[in-house]
Design an enzyme around this catalytic site. Structure first.
Site, PDB file in Angstrom:
ATOM      1  N   GLU A 343     -51.057  -1.647 -23.983  1.00  0.00           N
ATOM      2  CA  GLU A 343     -50.953  -1.014 -22.675  1.00  0.00           C
ATOM      3  C   GLU A 343     -50.098  -1.844 -21.735  1.00  0.00           C
ATOM      4  OE1 GLU A 343     -55.117   1.529 -22.269  1.00  0.00           O
ATOM      5  OE2 GLU A 343     -54.796  -0.210 -20.976  1.00  0.00           O
ATOM      6  N   CYS A 344     -49.033  -1.263 -21.236  1.00  0.00           N
ATOM      7  CA  CYS A 344     -48.188  -1.860 -20.196  1.00  0.00           C
ATOM      8  C   CYS A 344     -47.613  -3.209 -20.624  1.00  0.00           C
ATOM      9  CB  CYS A 344     -48.952  -1.959 -18.879  1.00  0.00           C
ATOM     10  SG  CYS A 344     -47.882  -2.133 -17.437  1.00  0.00           S
ATOM     11  N   ALA A 345     -48.286  -4.295 -20.311  1.00  0.00           N
ATOM     12  CA  ALA A 345     -47.791  -5.602 -20.738  1.00  0.00           C
ATOM     13  C   ALA A 345     -47.677  -5.664 -22.251  1.00  0.00           C
ATOM     14  CB  ALA A 345     -48.710  -6.711 -20.231  1.00  0.00           C
TER      15      ALA A 345
END
Length: 834
Positions: A343-345
């Site tokens: 997720e994201c990072a």
């Protein structure tokens, strides 16, 4: 299921800490209250309205318990009370920090997901934190309006923040009497307790080395200025709650009796994840083991699943890239089919690169920083069957990033959001920008856990090790002979057009406008011969010395020349490594200086006992160039002897906060202090410096000074930089230097590069032989150190620059060290015949 069957109403003392708008101090006050109450012996749970990850990190630090979120968009309104009770099991009270303004929620949602919404659903009394720095009686009207706007929201008290004075606060308190609300406390303006910001908000507590210390100061301040007894009474006025606590074991089930390992990314680069995610995975029969992508070189033993949550990989890109072994291990694990959620990072980490810095490379995509902040609630639909759900699965989440990924999706996208395909998906891997709270969508945790239980390792694929070898890499074992440069070599000779300059130690800001104006105005006086008397008087006032105790010079270099010529020195000593012009000046005056080499094993600390008693001249830098070491005032005083002159070069002392350990303000017999104005004030073209010392010694120097050596412009610079205005600007610059230096030292630490603990606007780093030349080829000028006595070409001096510029250098160092490691492994393989 939301929870177990209903039980008896639960009594939970609790308060919401809210505000009229963002920026009023909710996080400061809420976190401070948690810390103060915890230190007073209460068991406190911290909760945050909204999806934010960073504030709960500070809550956890304050309470010693996991910080938790209450967000109706992410988990559903029906789960708010069960999740609150779950996070507040066995506590004395719960503190809920609001989000934005009290009534601000999802755009277009008429207050949905606002602090007021959560306070109403959880039936929690509200305390308002109000910034009063720009108003007085009008604050009462503001508070009265907040109370009247929605009578279902029970506001029970006010905390005033950023009061300018006791009189100011009194005016506000008097006006608030009309509202009938008690004022629970008043906080004065104190920027020292505000968490530092980053491009996505506050800096996570896990990344603040000073976080615990800052929290102690905040707790003490809150305890002193806020009525905790009355606040506790208000918390106990909260009504009992009928719902049962949320229970992860009722939401998911274990697929087998074994406990497969889920490796969950943590450490400074991956600080964002909801506590309930780990609890759900454990309830689903997984053994969750945290690993640090910055520090660990291998995945946890038996890894059967990977969870890469949110954080700041773009900030820690250099350190992540340098960990080639773990990047390779991750790539091999994902290629072997280990179920992976990113997720994201995590998405950025799996890309080929972030701002040109190499990452894991599993995804055929690249990430770059963007000037635009993406911050929004989302509703997403799975376009195909993938790891987290079947096609058509609908989930809620949020995005919070300032990067973009190109391409934005693979052929099988992770989600459809607002009609667009985004993210990357397969039966064993899911990566996207979307943050989801699995307590709101427990089927996602179940699907992932089932895949982890079903995973069977492919040992033939996991045995591979991908190594990228740069053909042009120079063998680090080969000694690079120093150039024939000698003691007259200086940093400006490194900085050529087209190279990013980390070699010259002048501050990278432009001179302040008032200094530029003074320099321009000085041109009106160039029709007469210069007289430095006014400048020396200004400097004397600045340091509390008599005017006769100051000698203006054309920079520090002239001062060293005057000192070398002043006497027929019998046994001059120069403490090294240090600026080499004292050696040059002594040699030019016919002297043969001896050297005392400080030991790198002691951090180049000064040992005064190693200077022979018959040395009649000792010259030393403080802080020292190039080591950046700040010697203590006590150790410098121990150099003093009858008949000896001690010269302390303080060219960079004005870059040290508070100028601690300076001898400039302390007249001492036989001690000369040399100062330069060119570094901090960014005016190397104006040769301006001075010497402080006993008048009789300075008279000896004056006797050798050429007439009119200090120009009218240099004298004007001395007057201007000795003013009160200059001292205030110097304090600002030194603070900025320390902040920017921390970016450099943090990056070096993550890369495993040794450096000397710095006090000056530069860092001495041991990067290895050949690195200087390779950085130069890559477009970066750092100061070679092998021209300083006592150092070799494995060291370089790196000037402090702005964070963005520094990160580009760290990225170049990352690539250099990555190729170095790969080349070394390749040579080893060749030697053993692999």
């Amino acid at each position: 299921m939301v929870g177990t069957e209903r039980s008896a109403p639960a009594s939970l003392p609790r308060l919401v800490i809210a505000a009229p708008a963002s920026g009023h101090g909710k996080t400061t006050v809420a976190t401070g209250l948690m810390a103060a109450l915890s230190r007073a012996g209460h068991r406190v749970s911290g909760h945050k309205v909204g999806p934010d990850y960073i504030d709960p990190g500070y809550h956890a630090l304050a309470t010693g318990m996991p910080g938790r979120n209450l967000d109706p968009h992410l988990v559903g309104e029906q789960r708010l009370v069960p999740l609150l009770l779950h996070g507040a099991r066995d506590v004395d009270l719960a503190i809920i920090e609001g989000v934005m303004g009290l009534y601000d929620g999802q755009i277009g949602g008429e207050g949905f997901a606002s602090t007021a919404h959560v306070a109403t659903v959880t039936r929690t009394p509200v305390v308002l934190v109000v910034d009063i720095s720009h108003a007085s009686r009008s604050i009462a009207a503001l508070v009265q309006g907040m109370v009247a706007f929605d009578p279902s929201v029970r506001i029970v008290g006010v905390i005033l923040n950023k009061a300018g004075s006791a009189r100011h606060a009194g005016e506000v308190v008097s006006a608030l009497e009309s509202t009938g609300l008690p004022v629970l406390g008043v906080l004065q303006r104190d920027d020292g307790i505000v968490a530092p910001s980053r491009h996505l908000g506050l800096v996570p507590a896990d990344e603040r080395d000073d976080a615990a210390h800052a929290l102690d100061r905040l707790a003490a301040q809150i305890a002193e200025r806020i009525d905790l007894v009355e606040l506790l009474a208000l918390a106990h006025s909260a009504p009992a709650l009928d719902d049962a606590p949320w229970d992860p074991t009722t939401e998911v089930t274990a697929a087998s009796d074994r406990l497969p390992v889920v490796a969950m990314a943590g450490g400074r680069a991956f600080t964002f994840r909801y506590a309930e995610t780990e609890e759900l995975l454990r309830a689903a029969g997984c053994d969750v083991v945290t690993f640090d992508p910055l520090l660990d070189h291998a995945l946890p033993a038996g890894t059967a699943g990977l969870y890469l949550g949110g954080g700041f990989p773009e900030v820690h890109a250099a350190g992540l890239a340098a960990n080639e072994l773990l990047r390779a291990a991750l790539g091999d694990a994902i290629a072997a089919g280990v179920p992976t959620v990113a997720e994201c990072a995590g998405l950025l980490y799996l890309c080929r690169s972030v701002d040109g810095v190499p990452m894991v490379g599993t995804l055929e995509a690249d990430a770059i920083m963007s000037p635009r902040l993406t911050l929004s609630y989302r509703t997403a639909v799975a376009p195909v069957d993938h790891l987290l759900g079947v096609a058509g699965t609908r989930v809620t989440g949020h995005e919070f990033h300032r990067t973009t990924v190109a391409p934005a999706a693979s052929a099988d996208a992770g989600w459809i959001i607002e009609g667009e395909h985004v993210g990357f998906a397969s039966p064993t891997m899911h990566a996207s920008y979307l943050h989801t709270h699995w307590a709101g969508h427990p089927h996602m945790a179940q699907n992932f856990a089932d895949a982890v239980h079903a995973y069977q390792p492919d040992t033939t694929r996991l045995s591979g090790q991908r190594v990228r070898i740069a053909e042009t890499y120079q063998d680090p074992e080969e000694h690079v002979a120093p150039q024939e440069a000698g003691l007259r070599f200086h940093g400006d000779q490194e900085s050529l057009e087209g190279l990013a300059d980390f070699a010259v130690n002048t501050h990278d800001e432009t001179p302040p406008a008032w200094l530029t104006d003074a320099l321009r105005a000085s041109l009106d006086g160039i029709g007469t011969y210069p007289r430095p008397g006014e400048a020396e008087a200004a400097i004397a006032r600045r340091h509390g010395r008599p005017a006769a105790g100051v000698l203006a010079t054309a920079g520090a270099t002239e001062a060293f020349t005057l000192i070398a010529r002043a006497r027929d020195w019998r046994r001059p000593f120069v403490v090294h490594p240090q600026f080499t012009e004292p050696d040059v000046a002594l040699a030019a005056a016919g002297h043969s200086p001896e050297h005392l080499h400080c030991d790198p094993a002691t951090g180049f600390a000064l040992d005064p006992t190693l200077v022979p008693d018959d040395a009649d001249l000792v010259m030393i830098g403080n802080p020292t160039n190039p080591t950046s070491v700040l010697h203590t005032e006590q150790s410098l005083r121990r150099l003093m002897r009858p008949g000896r002159v001690v010269v302390v070069d303080e060219a960079f002392m004005d870059s040290v906060p508070g100028e601690r350990h300076s001898l400039a303000g302390t007249p001492l017999p036989g001690v000369l202090v040399v100062r330069s104005l060119t570094k901090l004030w960014s005016i190397p073209g104006v040769r301006a410096g001075y010497v402080l010392g006993p008048p009789d010694l300075l008279a000896e120097l004056r006797a050798h000074q050429a007439p009119w050596s200090v120009s009218t412009t240099a004298a004007s610079a001395m007057v201007a930089t000795a003013s009160e205005q200059a001292l205030a600007e110097a304090a600002r610059r030194t603070t900025r230097i320390a902040q920017h230096r921390a970016v450099l030292t943090g990056g070096l630490t993550e890369l495993g590069i040794a450096f000397v603990e710095p006090a000056a606007p530069f860092v001495l780093a041991k990067v290895g032989r050949g690195t200087h030349a390779r950085l130069r080829d890559a477009g970066y000028a750092v100061r070679r150190a092998d021209t300083f006595p006592g150092l070799d070409d494995s060291w370089v001096r790196i000037a402090v620059r702005r964070p963005a510029t520094t990160r580009s250098l760290l990225a170049a160092l990352t690539v250099d060290r990555t190729t170095a490691a790969a080349s070394a492994e390749h040579r080893t393989a060749e030697r053993v015949g692999i």
